[in-house]
Motif scaffolding. Structure first.
Motif, PDB file in Angstrom:
ATOM      1  N   HIS A   6      -1.757 -60.959  -1.793  1.00 30.35           N
ATOM      2  CA  HIS A   6      -1.233 -60.272  -0.617  1.00 30.35           C
ATOM      3  C   HIS A   6      -0.293 -61.215   0.138  1.00 30.35           C
ATOM      4  CE1 HIS A   6      -1.452 -57.530   2.802  1.00 30.35           C
ATOM      5  NE2 HIS A   6      -1.631 -58.573   3.575  1.00 30.35           N
ATOM      6  N   HIS A   7       0.900 -60.741   0.476  1.00 31.97           N
ATOM      7  CA  HIS A   7       1.870 -61.534   1.234  1.00 31.97           C
ATOM      8  C   HIS A   7       2.366 -60.717   2.422  1.00 31.97           C
ATOM      9  CE1 HIS A   7       2.412 -64.573  -1.936  1.00 31.97           C
ATOM     10  NE2 HIS A   7       2.372 -63.572  -2.782  1.00 31.97           N
ATOM     11  N   GLU A   8       2.539 -61.379   3.550  1.00 32.10           N
ATOM     12  CA  GLU A   8       3.167 -60.779   4.731  1.00 32.10           C
ATOM     13  C   GLU A   8       4.088 -61.820   5.333  1.00 32.10           C
ATOM     14  OE1 GLU A   8       0.777 -58.912   7.759  1.00 32.10           O
ATOM     15  OE2 GLU A   8      -0.813 -58.539   6.293  1.00 32.10           O
ATOM     16  N   ARG A   9       5.089 -61.365   6.084  1.00 34.48           N
ATOM     17  CA  ARG A   9       6.020 -62.280   6.738  1.00 34.48           C
ATOM     18  C   ARG A   9       6.241 -61.884   8.181  1.00 34.48           C
ATOM     19  NH1 ARG A   9       8.048 -66.146   5.078  1.00 34.48           N
ATOM     20  NH2 ARG A   9       9.121 -66.848   3.286  1.00 34.48           N
ATOM     21  N   ARG A  10       6.391 -62.883   9.034  1.00 36.08           N
ATOM     22  CA  ARG A  10       6.828 -62.734  10.425  1.00 36.08           C
ATOM     23  C   ARG A  10       7.900 -63.780  10.625  1.00 36.08           C
ATOM     24  NH1 ARG A  10       2.110 -62.157  14.941  1.00 36.08           N
ATOM     25  NH2 ARG A  10       1.706 -59.973  14.601  1.00 36.08           N
ATOM     26  N   HIS A  11       9.127 -63.393  10.403  1.00 33.63           N
ATOM     27  CA  HIS A  11      10.251 -64.325  10.488  1.00 33.63           C
ATOM     28  C   HIS A  11      10.011 -65.480   9.520  1.00 33.63           C
ATOM     29  CE1 HIS A  11      11.548 -61.871  13.806  1.00 33.63           C
ATOM     30  NE2 HIS A  11      10.365 -62.040  14.374  1.00 33.63           N
ATOM     31  N   GLU A  12       9.940 -66.709   9.982  1.00 35.86           N
ATOM     32  CA  GLU A  12       9.734 -67.839   9.075  1.00 35.86           C
ATOM     33  C   GLU A  12       8.256 -68.102   8.787  1.00 35.86           C
ATOM     34  OE1 GLU A  12       9.463 -69.423  13.180  1.00 35.86           O
ATOM     35  OE2 GLU A  12      10.905 -68.121  12.191  1.00 35.86           O
ATOM     36  N   ILE A  13       7.353 -67.383   9.448  1.00 35.85           N
ATOM     37  CA  ILE A  13       5.917 -67.552   9.243  1.00 35.85           C
ATOM     38  C   ILE A  13       5.457 -66.525   8.206  1.00 35.85           C
ATOM     39  CG2 ILE A  13       3.640 -67.562  10.333  1.00 35.85           C
ATOM     40  CD1 ILE A  13       5.477 -69.736  11.447  1.00 35.85           C
ATOM     41  N   SER A  14       4.666 -66.983   7.237  1.00 41.00           N
ATOM     42  CA  SER A  14       4.156 -66.063   6.222  1.00 41.00           C
ATOM     43  C   SER A  14       2.649 -66.215   6.082  1.00 41.00           C
ATOM     44  CB  SER A  14       4.837 -66.308   4.874  1.00 41.00           C
ATOM     45  OG  SER A  14       4.563 -67.602   4.401  1.00 41.00           O
TER      46      SER A  14
END
Length: 148
Positions: A6-14
Motif C-alpha cells: 500500500h502506498h500513499e502520498r502527501r506532497h513529498e511525504i509518502s
C-alpha cells in the motif's frame, strides 16, 4: 500471508507498507529510547517487523515514521511501535498514519483493535479508541526484560 503493498502520498511525504523500504537502524534508534521498548535489540525489531503488517512514513527516501500491526486479519489487531520523529511532529502525520492504518483493506471489520499508550490518549480517541470497558477481564504476562 502476502498482502498488497500500500502506498500513499502527501506532497513529498509518502506512506508505504513495503517492508523493503524500512530503515531498521532508524527504527532501532527511536525504539531503544522509547518508554515502551527501551533497550530493545535489533534482532527483536527485525523479527517483529517480519511478523507484522508495517507502515513506514517517508520524507522523500528518509524514514520519519513507523507503525506495525499484529493481526489475524479476521478478528483482532494490535497497534504497536507507532512514532513520528520529533522534527516532523505537529504536521498531522501521526493522524494520517493512524487513519491509513484504520483504512487498510486487510484491517476492516475486525472485532477488536487494541493499543497501549502512556501519553497519546487524546490522539487515539479522535479515531474511536476508548479505555478498556472491562479492564478486569484483561490479563498480561510481562516479560519486558526478555525483549532486549
Amino acid at each position: 500471508m502476502i498482502y498488497e503493498i500500500h502506498h500513499e502520498r502527501r506532497h513529498e511525504i509518502s506512506l508505504s507498507t513495503d517492508k523493503s523500504k524500512l530503515d531498521i537502524t532508524k527504527i532501532y534508534n527511536f525504539l531503544k529510547t522509547s518508554y515502551w521498548a527501551e533497550d530493545i535489540l535489533i534482532p527483536v525489531i527485525e523479527k517483529s517487523i517480519n511478523n507484522s503488517l508495517c507502515f513506514g512514513v517517508y520524507d522523500l527516501n528518509e524514514q520519519i515514521g513507523f507503525a506495525r500491526v499484529i493481526s489475524d486479519y479476521a478478528t483482532f489487531a494490535y497497534f504497536a511501535d507507532i512514532f513520528i520523529i520529533e522534527a516532523y511532529r505537529g504536521k498531522g502525520l501521526g493522524k494520517w498514519l493512524i487513519k491509513s492504518i484504520l483504512e487498510h483493506p486487510e484491517l476492516q471489520n475486525l472485532r477488536t483493535l487494541l493499543l497501549s499508550t502512556a501519553d497519546a490518549h487524546e490522539l487515539y480517541r479522535q479515531f474511536g479508541f476508548k479505555n478498556l470497558p472491562l479492564p478486569e477481564r484483561m490479563m498480561v504476562i510481562s516479560n519486558a526484560s526478555s525483549q532486549s
